[in-house]
Scaffold this active site. Structure first.
Site, PDB file in Angstrom:
ATOM      1  N   ASP A 259       0.855  -1.175   0.000  1.00 28.67           N
ATOM      2  CA  ASP A 259       0.000   0.000   0.000  1.00 28.67           C
ATOM      3  C   ASP A 259       0.902   1.239   0.000  1.00 28.67           C
ATOM      4  O   ASP A 259       1.806   1.357   0.828  1.00 28.67           O
ATOM      5  CB  ASP A 259      -0.886  -0.033   1.255  1.00 28.67           C
ATOM      6  CG  ASP A 259      -1.934   1.060   1.240  1.00 28.67           C
ATOM      7  OD1 ASP A 259      -3.122   0.729   1.316  1.00 28.67           O
ATOM      8  OD2 ASP A 259      -1.566   2.249   1.180  1.00 28.67           O
ATOM      9  N   ASN A 267      -2.865  12.870  -4.106  1.00 29.61           N
ATOM     10  CA  ASN A 267      -4.051  13.279  -4.866  1.00 29.61           C
ATOM     11  C   ASN A 267      -4.532  14.664  -4.440  1.00 29.61           C
ATOM     12  O   ASN A 267      -4.862  15.496  -5.279  1.00 29.61           O
ATOM     13  CB  ASN A 267      -5.188  12.273  -4.646  1.00 29.61           C
ATOM     14  CG  ASN A 267      -5.118  11.120  -5.636  1.00 29.61           C
ATOM     15  OD1 ASN A 267      -4.573  11.282  -6.731  1.00 29.61           O
ATOM     16  ND2 ASN A 267      -5.648   9.980  -5.254  1.00 29.61           N
ATOM     17  N   ASP A 276      -2.604   9.423 -10.594  1.00 29.91           N
ATOM     18  CA  ASP A 276      -2.657   8.289 -11.516  1.00 29.91           C
ATOM     19  C   ASP A 276      -1.265   7.951 -12.053  1.00 29.91           C
ATOM     20  O   ASP A 276      -0.883   6.788 -12.157  1.00 29.91           O
ATOM     21  CB  ASP A 276      -3.584   8.605 -12.699  1.00 29.91           C
ATOM     22  CG  ASP A 276      -5.050   8.537 -12.286  1.00 29.91           C
ATOM     23  OD1 ASP A 276      -5.316   8.096 -11.155  1.00 29.91           O
ATOM     24  OD2 ASP A 276      -5.916   8.915 -13.100  1.00 29.91           O
ATOM     25  N   ARG A 291      10.320 -11.212 -10.053  1.00 27.85           N
ATOM     26  CA  ARG A 291      10.727 -12.097 -11.133  1.00 27.85           C
ATOM     27  C   ARG A 291       9.568 -12.317 -12.094  1.00 27.85           C
ATOM     28  O   ARG A 291       8.419 -12.055 -11.765  1.00 27.85           O
ATOM     29  CB  ARG A 291      11.169 -13.445 -10.555  1.00 27.85           C
ATOM     30  CG  ARG A 291      12.373 -13.341  -9.640  1.00 27.85           C
ATOM     31  CD  ARG A 291      12.436 -14.539  -8.733  1.00 27.85           C
ATOM     32  NE  ARG A 291      11.188 -14.675  -7.979  1.00 27.85           N
ATOM     33  CZ  ARG A 291      10.890 -15.692  -7.193  1.00 27.85           C
ATOM     34  NH1 ARG A 291      11.734 -16.675  -7.053  1.00 27.85           N
ATOM     35  NH2 ARG A 291       9.754 -15.734  -6.544  1.00 27.85           N
ATOM     36  N   GLU A 302      -4.748   2.320  -4.006  1.00 27.16           N
ATOM     37  CA  GLU A 302      -3.288   2.297  -4.031  1.00 27.16           C
ATOM     38  C   GLU A 302      -2.750   1.000  -3.436  1.00 27.16           C
ATOM     39  O   GLU A 302      -1.645   0.939  -2.948  1.00 27.16           O
ATOM     40  CB  GLU A 302      -2.719   3.522  -3.304  1.00 27.16           C
ATOM     41  CG  GLU A 302      -2.985   3.578  -1.806  1.00 27.16           C
ATOM     42  CD  GLU A 302      -4.279   4.314  -1.450  1.00 27.16           C
ATOM     43  OE1 GLU A 302      -5.236   4.270  -2.253  1.00 27.16           O
ATOM     44  OE2 GLU A 302      -4.322   4.907  -0.356  1.00 27.16           O
ATOM     45  N   ARG A 326      15.154   1.529  -4.322  1.00 28.77           N
ATOM     46  CA  ARG A 326      15.120   2.033  -5.693  1.00 28.77           C
ATOM     47  C   ARG A 326      14.216   3.276  -5.783  1.00 28.77           C
ATOM     48  O   ARG A 326      14.562   4.270  -6.396  1.00 28.77           O
ATOM     49  CB  ARG A 326      14.579   0.883  -6.506  1.00 28.77           C
ATOM     50  CG  ARG A 326      14.624   0.853  -7.975  1.00 28.77           C
ATOM     51  CD  ARG A 326      15.913   0.835  -8.690  1.00 28.77           C
ATOM     52  NE  ARG A 326      16.449  -0.470  -8.966  1.00 28.77           N
ATOM     53  CZ  ARG A 326      17.748  -0.712  -9.095  1.00 28.77           C
ATOM     54  NH1 ARG A 326      18.612   0.253  -8.972  1.00 28.77           N
ATOM     55  NH2 ARG A 326      18.179  -1.916  -9.354  1.00 28.77           N
TER      56      ARG A 326
END
Lengths: 511, 121
Positions: A259, A267, A276, A291, A302, A326
Site C-alpha cells: 500500500d 491526490n 494516476d 521475477r 493504491e 530504488r
C-alpha cells in the site's frame, strides 16, 4: 529479471503499423515518406539487435542504406520479417469444437479451419461434446441443431448453464431457415445462426470475429485499465494456479500486500492526474523488481498484491526492500512544464500461503501486517509482527543562526535523532511538504520565509497539520510566543536555552 | 550506486537502457526524451554520467553536448555518446569534442554495463 525480447515482441505491432503507413505514403508518391521510412529503419537498426534480434538490425540497416530504387523491396523484406516474428510469437492456436453428426458436414467444416491456425475437436453426439468439454478448454463452439442423442437447443442450454462455457461463443449451423427457430436459439444464448449450406469464407470470418471479441472481453475483464496490471478477478484465478503449483512441487509460496504511503495526500496536493501517474510509476517499478514467475495485481486504489513463486516471506522481503531503496533513489518526476518530484514509499505485509489458507485468509494475514507497519511509522515491510523496527525519529530543524543550529544539531544527533536542517524558511517548508517528519523545530526569524509563515502553511497541509512543532523565540519577544501558540505551535523555547530542556520537551511531544 | 541519465528520443532505447541499468545492482537510470528535459534533469539530478543520443529529433546531440558543457552544474559530468553511425569520421568528431566515450547501437546489454562501469571506475 527483465525480458527484453518479450517487450520488443509486444511493441512489434506499433513498428509494423508505422512502417505500413510509411509504405503506403511512399507508394502514393509522398516526399516525406522516404525520410520517415529511413528514420524508422534507423531506430530499428539500433534497437533490434539490442533487444536480441540481430536479424532486425540487419534488415533495417539495408532499408536505411538502400538506394532509392531498392528501397521498396528492402522495406518489404523488413516488414515481412517483422510480421513473421509476430506470428511465430503468438504460439496459441484457437480451439474449436464442432458438434455435427453428418460426416460430410464434418469434413466441410474441418476444411475451413486449417490445422496451422486452429485446433479442432469434432463431436458426433451431444454426449461426446460434453465429454470433450470436460477435458479441453474450448474457445468457440459450432453447433448443429439435429443430433442423434439430443436436440441441439438442449445442449445449448447446458452450455449456458455451465460456468466453463457460459461465455464461450456458440454459432448455430442448421438446415432450418425458420424465424422461430432462430429467435429461440438467440434467446437461449446463441451468438450467431447460419443456415446450411454455409459459405466457407463467411463462416471463417464470423469465427475469427467472435474469437477476437471474446479474447478482448476476456482480457479487459482481467486487466486494470490504469496500471495495465491484472486486476482482482485475475488474481483470484491465478492464486489457485500458484497454490496448486506450490503444493505439487513442494515449494513455498508467499503473498505480499502493498500500500502506497500518504497516497491520499498526493491526490489532494497534486490532483488525480498526477496521482494516476504515480500509481503507474509504482506499478512499473513493482513489476520490474519481481521475477517473471511472480504475479502482480492491482487490488484496488493504491493497494497491490503480489504472488511470490518459490519464495518465503523473508525472500519476498528482500525483493521489496530493494524496490523501496530504488524508489527512494528515484522518486517520481512528472514531465511537462510544472515538473514535480514526489518521493514514494510504501508499506507491505508478506505472509506464507500454506495448504490450508484460502486467498481471503492470506490477504487478511498480509493486510494485518501491512496495517501494523502503517501504524508504526509506515515505510516498512513486515513478515511477522516482531519485524517492526524502532526507527530513529526524524526532526526537521529550520534555524538560520549558525551557532544555535550547530548546537541543536549536535545534541539531537547525539541523542539518536535523525536531523534535517535548513537555514531558510521557504526551503524548510518545501521539505516538510514532501517528507514526513516526527517533529519540527522552527526559528521565528529566518530568510526566505519567517517561522510564523512556515507554521501557518504547515498547519494547512494535511501531511503536517498534526505534527508537533516547537518555535524558537528570542528573549524580550514574548508576544511571539502567544502568536505561535495561537497559530498552532505545540511548544516554544526562549533563546538561549539549555540542551537538556530542549531534549526533555522533544521527548514529551514525541511520546 | 551510480546515477546515469539517458537522453534519447527513441522509446525503445530508453526502455532497454532503463531496464538493463535498473536490473544491475550498482546503477540507477533516469531518462529524458528531448533536449529540454535532458538539460533540466541533468541540472537537478547531477548524474554521475550522461548517455547522449547523437540524433535527438530535430536537435543534434553535439549541440546538446555543448549546451551541457556550457553550464556550470553539468560541466564536470562525463558524457558518453550513443551512436547509430558506423562511419569512423563521425565517431572521431564526437570524441574530439571531448566526450568520455562512444557506444554503438545496437549493443549487448553486458557490453553497456561493462562500458559504463569502466567509464565510472
Amino acid at each position: 529479471m527483465y525480458d527484453l525480447k518479450q517487450h520488443f515482441l509486444d511493441r512489434l505491432g506499433t513498428h509494423i503499423d508505422a512502417l505500413h503507413s510509411a509504405q503506403k505514403a511512399f507508394l502514393s508518391g509522398s516526399d516525406d515518406a522516404v525520410e520517415s521510412i529511413r528514420r524508422i529503419a534507423h531506430s530499428l537498426k539500433g534497437s533490434g539487435g539490442t533487444y536480441g534480434f540481430p536479424s532486425v538490425t540487419e534488415l533495417a540497416q539495408s532499408v536505411e542504406e538502400a538506394p532509392a530504387e531498392e528501397l521498396e523491396s528492402a522495406l518489404r523484406a523488413l516488414l515481412d520479417h517483422l510480421i513473421s516474428l509476430r506470428t511465430s510469437s503468438r504460439g496459441d492456436k484457437s480451439v474449436i469444437l464442432i458438434v455435427e453428426d453428418s460426416p460430410e458436414d464434418q469434413a466441410i467444416l474441418q476444411a475451413i479451419f486449417p490445422e496451422s491456425d486452429y485446433r479442432v475437436y469434432v463431436a458426433g453426439t451431444a454426449a461426446e461434446a460434453q465429454e470433450i468439454l470436460t477435458r479441453h478448454s474450448i474457445h468457440i463452439i459450432l453447433l448443429d441443431l439435429i443430433l442423434p442423442d439430443s436436440d441441439g437447443r438442449n445442449l445449448l442450454v447446458k452450455f449456458r448453464e455451465s460456468p466453463q462455457t457460459v461465455h464461450t461463443p456458440v454459432i448455430i449451423l442448421s438446415a432450418k431457415d425458420s424465424p422461430q427457430t432462430k429467435t429461440e436459439c438467440f434467446a437461449l444464448g446463441a451468438n450467431e445462426y447460419f443456415v446450411k449450406p454455409v459459405d466457407a469464407e463467411v463462416l471463417a470470418t464470423a469465427v475469427r470475429a467472435k474469437l477476437d471479441q471474446a479474447q478482448k472481453i476476456k482480457s479487459e475483464l482481467r486487466i486494470d485499465a490504469l496500471t495495465e496490471l491484472p486486476n482482482r478477478a485475475a488474481l483470484q484465478e491465478e492464486f489457485l494456479r500458484y497454490k496448486a503449483q506450490s503444493q505439487r512441487h513442494e515449494t513455498p509460496l508467499s503473498l505480499a500486500m502493498l500500500d502506497l504511503d500518504h497516497f491520499k495526500q498526493v491526490n489532494d496536493t497534486y490532483g488525480h492526474l498526477i496521482g494516476d501517474q504515480v500509481l503507474q510509476y509504482f506499478s512499473r517499478h513493482l513489476v520490474r523488481s519481481l521475477r517473471k514467475s511472480d504475479f502482480v495485481a492491482r487490488w484496488g486504489g493504491e493497494e497491490f498484491v503480489a504472488l511470490l513463486h518459490n519464495s518465503t516471506p523473508e525472500g519476498g522481503q528482500g525483493a521489496l526492500e530493494k524496490l523501496a531503496r530504488r524508489l527512494k533513489e528515484k522518486p517520481f518526476q512528472s514531465t511537462g512544464d510544472a515538473a514535480v518530484t514526489i518521493p514514494i514509499t510504501f508499506s507491505a505485509g508478506i505472509t506464507e500461503v500454506t495448504a490450508t489458507k484460502s486467498i481471503n485468509d492470506a490477504i487478511s494475514d498480509a493486510d494485518e501486517l501491512l496495517y501494523l507497519g502503517k501504524h508504526s511509522g509506515r515505510d516498512q515491510i513486515l513478515t511477522r509482527k516482531s519485524d517492526i523496527k524502532e526507527r530513529p525519529r526524524s526532526i526537521l530543524v529550520a534555524e538560520d543562526d549558525e551557532l544555535t543550529a550547530d548546537f541543536i544539531l549536535h545534541r539531537l544527533k547525539k541523542s539518536g535523532y535523525e536531523i534535517t536542517h535548513y537555514a531558510n524558511g521557504a526551503e524548510a517548508l518545501k521539505s516538510a511538504q514532501s517528507n514526513t517528519f516526527d517533529l519540527i523545530i522552527l526559528d521565528v526569524k529566518m530568510p526566505g520565509m519567517d517561522g510564523f509563515e512556515v507554521l501557518r502553511n504547515l498547519r494547512k497541509d494535511s501531511r503536517n497539520n498534526s505534527v508537533p512543532i516547537i518555535m524558537l523565540t528570542s528573549m524580550g519577544r514574548e508576544n511571539d510566543i502567544v502568536k505561535g501558540l495561537d497559530w498552532g505551535a505545540n511548544d516554544y523555547m526562549l533563546k538561549p536555552f539549555s540542551a537538556t530542556e530542549l531534549l526533555a520537551r522533544i521527548h514529551r511531544l514525541l511520546k | 550506486m551510480k546515477t546515469v541519465l539517458l537522453i534519447d528520443d527513441d522509446e525503445d532505447i530508453r526502455f532497454i537502457v532503463d531496464t538493463i541499468l535498473n536490473a544491475a545492482e550498482d546503477f540507477t537510470c533516469h531518462t529524458a526524451s528531448n533536449r529540454q528535459e535532458g538539460v533540466r534533469l541533468a541540472q537537478s539530478l547531477r548524474p554521475d554520467l550522461i548517455l547522449l543520443d547523437v540524433v535527438l529529433g530535430t536537435d543534434r546531440g553535439e549541440e546538446v553536448y555543448q549546451d551541457l558543457r556550457s553550464r556550470e552544474e553539468t560541466r564536470p559530468i562525463p558524457i558518453v555518446f550513443l551512436t547509430g553511425s558506423t562511419r569512423p569520421e563521425d565517431n572521431d568528431r564526437l570524441l574530439r569534442l571531448g566526450a568520455a566515450g562512444l557506444i554503438a547501437k545496437p549493443f549487448q546489454p553486458d557490453h553497456l554495463i561493462d562500458t559504463l562501469r569502466s567509464y565510472l571506475a
